[in-house]
Write a protein that holds these residues in place. Structure first.
Motif, PDB file in Angstrom:
ATOM      1  N   ILE A   6      -6.819  -2.744  17.863  1.00  0.00           N
ATOM      2  CA  ILE A   6      -5.379  -3.719  17.712  1.00  0.00           C
ATOM      3  C   ILE A   6      -4.936  -2.730  18.697  1.00  0.00           C
ATOM      4  CG2 ILE A   6      -3.723  -4.242  17.013  1.00  0.00           C
ATOM      5  CD1 ILE A   6      -5.705  -5.147  14.649  1.00  0.00           C
ATOM      6  N   PHE A   7      -4.946  -0.798  18.074  1.00  0.00           N
ATOM      7  CA  PHE A   7      -4.463  -0.116  19.181  1.00  0.00           C
ATOM      8  C   PHE A   7      -4.560   0.315  20.046  1.00  0.00           C
ATOM      9  CE2 PHE A   7      -2.946  -0.110  14.497  1.00  0.00           C
ATOM     10  CZ  PHE A   7      -1.429   0.179  14.324  1.00  0.00           C
ATOM     11  N   THR A  50      -2.790   2.094   5.790  1.00  0.00           N
ATOM     12  CA  THR A  50      -4.041   2.474   4.841  1.00  0.00           C
ATOM     13  C   THR A  50      -3.895   3.784   3.235  1.00  0.00           C
ATOM     14  OG1 THR A  50      -4.320   3.849   7.042  1.00  0.00           O
ATOM     15  CG2 THR A  50      -5.513   4.459   5.642  1.00  0.00           C
ATOM     16  N   LEU A  51      -5.174   2.930   2.312  1.00  0.00           N
ATOM     17  CA  LEU A  51      -5.301   3.379   1.378  1.00  0.00           C
ATOM     18  C   LEU A  51      -6.079   4.876   1.724  1.00  0.00           C
ATOM     19  CD1 LEU A  51      -4.527   0.142   0.893  1.00  0.00           C
ATOM     20  CD2 LEU A  51      -4.961   0.731  -1.681  1.00  0.00           C
ATOM     21  N   THR A  52      -5.397   5.510   0.735  1.00  0.00           N
ATOM     22  CA  THR A  52      -5.747   6.748   0.671  1.00  0.00           C
ATOM     23  C   THR A  52      -5.828   7.484  -1.190  1.00  0.00           C
ATOM     24  OG1 THR A  52      -4.661   7.972   0.456  1.00  0.00           O
ATOM     25  CG2 THR A  52      -5.253   7.751   3.031  1.00  0.00           C
ATOM     26  N   LYS A  53      -6.568   8.538  -1.477  1.00  0.00           N
ATOM     27  CA  LYS A  53      -6.491   9.277  -2.862  1.00  0.00           C
ATOM     28  C   LYS A  53      -5.044   9.418  -3.332  1.00  0.00           C
ATOM     29  CE  LYS A  53      -8.396  13.557  -1.758  1.00  0.00           C
ATOM     30  NZ  LYS A  53      -9.683  14.877  -2.503  1.00  0.00           N
ATOM     31  N   ASN A  54      -4.074   9.580  -2.160  1.00  0.00           N
ATOM     32  CA  ASN A  54      -3.086  10.017  -2.780  1.00  0.00           C
ATOM     33  C   ASN A  54      -2.281   8.758  -1.898  1.00  0.00           C
ATOM     34  OD1 ASN A  54      -3.951  12.995  -3.111  1.00  0.00           O
ATOM     35  ND2 ASN A  54      -4.614  13.312  -0.235  1.00  0.00           N
ATOM     36  N   GLY A  55      -2.120   7.833  -2.345  1.00  0.00           N
ATOM     37  CA  GLY A  55      -1.444   7.232  -1.973  1.00  0.00           C
ATOM     38  C   GLY A  55      -1.336   6.274  -0.398  1.00  0.00           C
ATOM     39  N   GLU A  56      -0.468   5.440   0.092  1.00  0.00           N
ATOM     40  CA  GLU A  56      -0.931   4.803   1.280  1.00  0.00           C
ATOM     41  C   GLU A  56       0.422   5.777   2.651  1.00  0.00           C
ATOM     42  OE1 GLU A  56       0.592   2.951  -2.029  1.00  0.00           O
ATOM     43  OE2 GLU A  56      -1.078   2.731  -2.132  1.00  0.00           O
ATOM     44  N   ARG A  57      -0.586   5.437   3.493  1.00  0.00           N
ATOM     45  CA  ARG A  57       0.585   4.858   4.954  1.00  0.00           C
ATOM     46  C   ARG A  57       0.532   3.814   5.464  1.00  0.00           C
ATOM     47  NH1 ARG A  57      -3.837   9.177   5.686  1.00  0.00           N
ATOM     48  NH2 ARG A  57      -4.330   7.886   7.500  1.00  0.00           N
ATOM     49  N   THR A  58       1.855   3.505   5.849  1.00  0.00           N
ATOM     50  CA  THR A  58       2.161   2.657   7.382  1.00  0.00           C
ATOM     51  C   THR A  58       1.980   2.647   8.480  1.00  0.00           C
ATOM     52  OG1 THR A  58       2.805   0.786   4.766  1.00  0.00           O
ATOM     53  CG2 THR A  58       3.460   0.396   7.220  1.00  0.00           C
ATOM     54  N   LYS A  59       1.476   1.931   9.041  1.00  0.00           N
ATOM     55  CA  LYS A  59       1.688   2.273  10.460  1.00  0.00           C
ATOM     56  C   LYS A  59       2.403   0.747  11.777  1.00  0.00           C
ATOM     57  CE  LYS A  59      -0.715   3.638  14.853  1.00  0.00           C
ATOM     58  NZ  LYS A  59      -1.784   4.718  14.879  1.00  0.00           N
ATOM     59  N   PRO A  60       3.696   0.430  12.326  1.00  0.00           N
ATOM     60  CA  PRO A  60       3.028  -0.312  12.446  1.00  0.00           C
ATOM     61  C   PRO A  60       2.291  -0.886  13.844  1.00  0.00           C
ATOM     62  CG  PRO A  60       4.691  -0.260  12.786  1.00  0.00           C
ATOM     63  CD  PRO A  60       3.946   1.317  12.716  1.00  0.00           C
ATOM     64  N   SER A  68       3.751  -6.504   4.065  1.00  0.00           N
ATOM     65  CA  SER A  68       4.821  -6.752   5.159  1.00  0.00           C
ATOM     66  C   SER A  68       4.369  -7.503   6.813  1.00  0.00           C
ATOM     67  CB  SER A  68       5.647  -6.082   5.621  1.00  0.00           C
ATOM     68  OG  SER A  68       6.944  -5.798   4.259  1.00  0.00           O
ATOM     69  N   ALA A  69       4.048  -8.209   7.250  1.00  0.00           N
ATOM     70  CA  ALA A  69       3.124  -8.939   8.804  1.00  0.00           C
ATOM     71  C   ALA A  69       3.471  -7.345   9.496  1.00  0.00           C
ATOM     72  CB  ALA A  69       3.617 -10.510   8.938  1.00  0.00           C
ATOM     73  N   GLY A  70       2.095  -7.150  10.271  1.00  0.00           N
ATOM     74  CA  GLY A  70       2.592  -6.690  11.076  1.00  0.00           C
ATOM     75  C   GLY A  70       2.707  -5.148  11.426  1.00  0.00           C
ATOM     76  N   GLN A  71       1.277  -5.184  10.383  1.00  0.00           N
ATOM     77  CA  GLN A  71       1.362  -3.263   9.992  1.00  0.00           C
ATOM     78  C   GLN A  71      -0.335  -3.396  10.034  1.00  0.00           C
ATOM     79  OE1 GLN A  71       4.226  -2.412   7.377  1.00  0.00           O
ATOM     80  NE2 GLN A  71       3.129  -3.717   6.185  1.00  0.00           N
ATOM     81  N   MET A  72      -0.728  -1.555   9.635  1.00  0.00           N
ATOM     82  CA  MET A  72      -1.920  -1.583   9.500  1.00  0.00           C
ATOM     83  C   MET A  72      -1.718  -0.607   8.217  1.00  0.00           C
ATOM     84  SD  MET A  72      -4.907   0.004  11.124  1.00  0.00           S
ATOM     85  CE  MET A  72      -7.004   0.653  10.115  1.00  0.00           C
TER      86      MET A  72
END
Length: 122
Positions: free
Chosen positions: A61-62, A104-114, A98-102
């Motif tokens: 995608i990216f 990432t679930l990790t052991k320390n939480g989540e990261r969001t990238k549009p 929310s739509a339009g994002q990836m």
């Protein structure tokens, strides 16, 4: 909300999401062996939240402009914690994705990238 689980999703995750009442399709059952770019090229891909353990979807995608699902939940958690992964996914889905994002679930939480500007969202 429709979920599309990649072939690499653990069976425990699939079962727990189904038990929680989510409408899902598991690639292992419907199109086993489908390649990542084939999954993203589905005409209905924009209707799904894609759940995967495979970072290649982000690359497609990216970096290659492939069509996008509604969102991607990319789990970077070991299979030995499949039940815990399911709990985290259910909580995240119930809270709303929310739509339009990836995400990432990790052991320390989540990261969001549009998704990239202008990316197809179905």
């Amino acid at each position: 909300m429709r979920l599309l689980l990649d072939e690499n999703a653990h069976v425990v995750v699939v079962e727990r999401l189904r038990e929680a009442g989510f409408d899902l399709e598991w690639v292992s059952e419907t199109t086993p062996g489908a390649l990542d770019h084939e999954i993203l090229a589905r005409p209905d891909i924009g209707a799904f939240i894609l759940i995967t353990n495979d970072g290649d979807f982000g690359n497609l995608i990216f970096n290659h402009g492939m069509p996008t699902p509604k969102s991607i939940l990319y789990t970077r958690l070991p299979h030995r914690t499949a039940a815990q992964t399911a709990v985290r996914l259910i909580a995240l889905l119930e809270a709303g994705v929310s739509a339009g994002q990836m995400i990432t679930l990790t052991k320390n939480g989540e990261r969001t990238k549009p998704f990239p500007a202008g990316a197809y969202h179905g």
